[in-house]
Design a protein around this motif. Structure first.
Motif, short mmCIF file in Angstrom:
data_model
loop_
_atom_site.label_atom_id
_atom_site.label_comp_id
_atom_site.label_asym_id
_atom_site.label_seq_id
_atom_site.Cartn_x
_atom_site.Cartn_y
_atom_site.Cartn_z
N ASP A 143 50.57 39.25 45.15
CA ASP A 143 50.71 40.61 45.68
C ASP A 143 49.52 41.47 45.25
O ASP A 143 48.94 42.20 46.07
CB ASP A 143 52.03 41.21 45.18
CG ASP A 143 52.29 42.58 45.73
OD1 ASP A 143 52.52 42.71 46.96
OD2 ASP A 143 52.28 43.55 44.93
N LEU A 144 49.14 41.38 43.98
CA LEU A 144 48.00 42.14 43.47
C LEU A 144 46.70 41.66 44.09
O LEU A 144 45.86 42.48 44.51
CB LEU A 144 47.94 42.06 41.94
CG LEU A 144 46.77 42.76 41.26
CD1 LEU A 144 46.68 44.23 41.65
CD2 LEU A 144 46.88 42.60 39.74
N PHE A 145 46.50 40.36 44.18
CA PHE A 145 45.28 39.82 44.78
C PHE A 145 45.12 40.30 46.22
O PHE A 145 44.06 40.79 46.61
CB PHE A 145 45.27 38.29 44.73
CG PHE A 145 44.11 37.68 45.45
CD1 PHE A 145 42.85 37.66 44.88
CD2 PHE A 145 44.27 37.13 46.72
CE1 PHE A 145 41.76 37.10 45.55
CE2 PHE A 145 43.20 36.56 47.40
CZ PHE A 145 41.94 36.55 46.81
N ALA A 165 50.66 47.14 39.42
CA ALA A 165 51.26 45.82 39.63
C ALA A 165 52.34 45.53 38.59
O ALA A 165 53.39 44.97 38.91
CB ALA A 165 50.18 44.74 39.59
N LYS A 166 52.12 45.95 37.34
CA LYS A 166 53.11 45.76 36.28
C LYS A 166 54.36 46.59 36.55
O LYS A 166 55.48 46.16 36.27
CB LYS A 166 52.51 46.11 34.92
CG LYS A 166 51.48 45.10 34.46
CD LYS A 166 50.80 45.55 33.18
CE LYS A 166 49.69 44.59 32.79
NZ LYS A 166 48.94 45.05 31.62
N THR A 167 54.19 47.78 37.12
CA THR A 167 55.32 48.63 37.48
C THR A 167 56.17 47.95 38.55
O THR A 167 57.40 47.94 38.47
CB THR A 167 54.84 50.02 37.95
OG1 THR A 167 54.15 50.65 36.87
CG2 THR A 167 56.00 50.90 38.39
N LYS A 168 55.52 47.37 39.57
CA LYS A 168 56.25 46.65 40.62
C LYS A 168 56.99 45.45 40.03
O LYS A 168 58.13 45.18 40.40
CB LYS A 168 55.28 46.18 41.71
CG LYS A 168 54.74 47.28 42.58
CD LYS A 168 53.81 46.74 43.65
CE LYS A 168 54.62 46.10 44.77
NZ LYS A 168 53.78 45.75 45.93
N LEU A 169 56.36 44.75 39.10
CA LEU A 169 56.98 43.59 38.46
C LEU A 169 58.20 44.03 37.64
O LEU A 169 59.27 43.42 37.73
CB LEU A 169 55.95 42.87 37.59
CG LEU A 169 56.39 41.59 36.88
CD1 LEU A 169 56.85 40.53 37.87
CD2 LEU A 169 55.24 41.05 36.04
N GLN A 180 46.64 35.93 35.12
CA GLN A 180 45.34 35.52 35.64
C GLN A 180 44.49 36.70 36.10
O GLN A 180 43.32 36.53 36.42
CB GLN A 180 45.50 34.50 36.77
CG GLN A 180 45.96 33.14 36.30
CD GLN A 180 47.45 33.07 36.00
OE1 GLN A 180 48.21 34.00 36.21
NE2 GLN A 180 47.88 31.93 35.48
N ILE A 181 45.07 37.90 36.15
CA ILE A 181 44.29 39.10 36.49
C ILE A 181 44.40 40.15 35.38
O ILE A 181 43.44 40.84 35.08
CB ILE A 181 44.74 39.73 37.84
CG1 ILE A 181 44.53 38.75 38.99
CG2 ILE A 181 43.98 41.02 38.11
CD1 ILE A 181 45.00 39.27 40.34
N CYS A 182 45.55 40.28 34.78
CA CYS A 182 45.84 41.42 33.89
C CYS A 182 46.19 41.01 32.47
O CYS A 182 47.07 41.62 31.86
CB CYS A 182 47.01 42.22 34.48
SG CYS A 182 46.77 42.79 36.16
#
Length: 193
Positions: A143-145, A165-169, A180-182
């Motif tokens: 989703d983030l990518f 992205a962490k908030t959505k997770l 792998q990104i954050c």
């Protein structure tokens, strides 16, 4: 607090974390595929390289074929007597269609860890876990990518950050993890100018 985070990250990377969420074939394909109307495969490849370079450009090497670009990022984490190293492999494939391009991303991580333990006196013993390869499961990373790809290709007006992205997770809108990104340790994660 940072040491606790490093310890948790090391456990996750060494295979001691909870198993990734199970995804059906349909869920997986939905997460890893996108269509870009009016864009060529070369546009998609150029955008993917920009996204990965902003993520951690110094550590990526790129390999090209007629229908794909692969970015490989080696990383290494030291914490006390534990060493974890790995390789994240991002493969982006694109196929031109009459109206645009169909793109697919695949992310796999291979990790290995070594633990050194004092044996008394001046001796140290070590053990090596060997490599553990794995395909990334869950929707959060993809989703983030794709949000960042959409930005680079002009179909989204804002750059999604790791915090977003962490908030959505955390809200359950996505699943899996974002390491792998954050990861906050081995990745720079820069924003575009």
């Amino acid at each position: 607090m940072r040491n606790i985070f490093v310890a948790v990250l090391l456990l996750a990377l060494s295979g001691c974390a909870a198993p990734p969420p199970k995804m059906s074939r349909a869920e997986y394909l939905d997460a890893v595929q996108r269509s870009y109307e009016g864009k060529s495969s070369e546009d998609v490849f150029a955008a993917a390289e920009k996204v990965l370079t902003l993520m951690d450009g110094d550590d990526f090497t790129f390999h090209h074929s007629a229908d794909s670009v692969t970015g490989m990022r080696s990383w290494l984490v030291f914490a006390l007597l534990i060493v974890v190293d790995g390789v994240d492999t991002w493969t982006i494939k694109a196929v031109d269609t009459p109206t645009g391009t169909n793109a697919t991303v695949s992310v796999a991580t291979s990790t290995a860890s070594a633990i050194a333990a004092p044996t008394g006196g001046a001796g140290v013993s070590s053990s090596d876990s060997g490599a553990t390869p794995g395909q990334v499961s869950g929707t959060a990373l993809y989703d983030l990518f794709w949000a960042r790809m959409d930005y680079m290709l002009g179909t989204r007006s804002d750059w999604m950050t790791c915090d977003q992205a962490k908030t959505k997770l955390a809200a359950g809108e996505t699943t899996g993890n974002l390491l792998q990104i954050c990861d906050g340790i081995t990745i720079k994660d820069e924003s575009p100018e």
